[in-house]
Design a protein around this motif. Sequence first.
Motif, PDB file in Angstrom:
ATOM      1  N   ALA A  88       0.825  -1.218   0.000  1.00 60.10           N
ATOM      2  CA  ALA A  88       0.000   0.000   0.000  1.00 60.10           C
ATOM      3  C   ALA A  88       0.857   1.267   0.000  1.00 60.10           C
ATOM      4  O   ALA A  88       0.715   2.109  -0.898  1.00 60.10           O
ATOM      5  CB  ALA A  88      -0.973  -0.011   1.177  1.00 60.10           C
ATOM      6  N   SER A 108      -3.358  -7.018  -2.507  1.00 64.72           N
ATOM      7  CA  SER A 108      -3.072  -5.623  -2.184  1.00 64.72           C
ATOM      8  C   SER A 108      -2.906  -4.811  -3.459  1.00 64.72           C
ATOM      9  O   SER A 108      -3.226  -3.612  -3.503  1.00 64.72           O
ATOM     10  CB  SER A 108      -1.819  -5.512  -1.311  1.00 64.72           C
ATOM     11  N   GLY A 159      -5.893  -6.295   1.830  1.00 66.21           N
ATOM     12  CA  GLY A 159      -4.698  -7.003   1.395  1.00 66.21           C
ATOM     13  C   GLY A 159      -4.821  -8.502   1.584  1.00 66.21           C
ATOM     14  O   GLY A 159      -5.914  -9.072   1.660  1.00 66.21           O
TER      15      GLY A 159
END
Length: 340
Positions: A88, A108, A159
């Motif tokens: 991220a 993710s 994720g």
Amino acid sequence: MNSKRPLRTPVSLVLLTTTALVAVTACGASQSDSDAAGSTGGRTVAIRIPDPGNSGVLALGKKDGSLDKALAKAGAKVEWTGSAGPFAPASQALNADQLDIATGSITSGITALSQSPGFKFFTAVSPDPVGEGILVREGSGIEDVHDLIGKKVAVNKGGTGEYLLLKALAKANIPADKVERVYLPADQTAAVFNAGKVDAWAVWSTYAVAEIGSGKAHFVADGTAIGSDNYSLTAVRTGFAEKHPEIIKALYSYLHEGSAKEKKDPAAYLNVFTDVGPTAVTGKAKEVQADFLAQGGTVDPIGPEDIKRFEAVAAFYTEQKVTQKTVDVAAHIIDIEKPT
């Protein structure tokens, strides 16, 4: 081509695969973007990659100089930038032109692609059969996925963790709202899990190794049991890839060859810089990690069969309301085998 792809190494593969999780630090703008497309213009181009830490293919390549040697043939050298961490923040660094390469899971990745991506994926490693799953403490009384009903499970939002939990529940025909998801950053979850503040932890090898190695936890369902399609991917900043495809090909070749060697001799890729301290794996944890790596796979090109599975994950995320709309993953894939 990839329908017979070998199973993947845990996420330690490129940054891959067991590294400290800290934010990627900012760096100056890339020299590469001033060069002509497909050429280094006779200059040495810096490719910004998060520091790999103490384990994995890149760690060994950093130590012995083999990575810079391989990239030099394409007119490039590595600029180690920050540290390997969750995808991220790494995707945000790619978007902000603070980073050129990062590694993360397709799960993710889909979450990041649902925003305004400035990156594309160019390698894939098949879902981890044994190094990811739903972790429970020994003596917890949780013996299968159905025992999670009414329990609290720690996951990283959007994720791998959230995907693994939702996938396990769906396979067991358990409504997602029957289990409470506790959203926590993966690098802050171990203390919560070990204190009994959550009943289980949906997690991958980077964190599972220490817990399983301690003898105090085990997977109630691993990647194979869950039916995970959670590939590990390598991302490149779009602008860099467009201007320097030959450098990306050179990096791919290095990662592919290195991952094959790592699979055959996992121990050589552990504790690369030090065998003591917080970044070292020792005792039973070292055995666990070596076993995960040996059962994992290699860094390969992304083929049509892989993309179909990526698309299935994207559709699943929409179905589970993790994303508002289905992400077109195929639009963000580079065919690394295509001639430049």
